[in-house]
Design a protein around this motif. Sequence first.
Motif, short mmCIF file in Angstrom:
data_model
loop_
_atom_site.label_atom_id
_atom_site.label_comp_id
_atom_site.label_asym_id
_atom_site.label_seq_id
_atom_site.Cartn_x
_atom_site.Cartn_y
_atom_site.Cartn_z
N GLY A 103 33.42 -4.89 -18.47
CA GLY A 103 32.11 -4.54 -19.42
C GLY A 103 32.58 -4.64 -20.56
N TYR A 145 27.45 -8.66 -19.57
CA TYR A 145 28.41 -9.28 -20.05
C TYR A 145 29.37 -10.44 -19.32
CZ TYR A 145 33.08 -10.01 -22.60
OH TYR A 145 34.35 -10.10 -23.11
N PRO A 205 27.04 -3.67 -18.71
CA PRO A 205 28.00 -4.27 -18.08
C PRO A 205 28.17 -5.49 -17.92
CG PRO A 205 26.61 -2.98 -17.52
CD PRO A 205 26.58 -3.12 -18.70
#
Length: 128
Positions: free
Chosen positions: A65, A56, A52
Amino acid sequence: MTLSSGKRLCQVIELKKEYEQEYKRIHSNVWPTVISTLQRSHIVDYSINFLPVPKYPSTNPEIAGLLVATFKYVGDDFEGDMKKIGEDEETRKWWKLTDPMQRSLIDGATGSADGPWWLDIEEVFRLD
């Protein structure tokens, strides 16, 4: 490639925020015909993981994500087997459901049925 050794692949794609829960829900019960097509095409040990935001670091506020897929191909005609997957009617229906939930990291990609959609990433280490 021998059947015993196989080829491990890893691919990534972004998941759109508005579809995060729906994507997880439908993947908790993938259509049996899609599973059997993958199995007939020599795909084993397949998983999709979710990284998520903010872990990221997407700059796009619409992205929930990153999806990371790994699988092992144990056949001897990778291109031919991938073509068979793409020709399967139920798999194409599945892609029509899931592709709009994703954003490809491949420039110019338009969907799973039209060519590369998930981005292949380089393996730098593996311990078997």
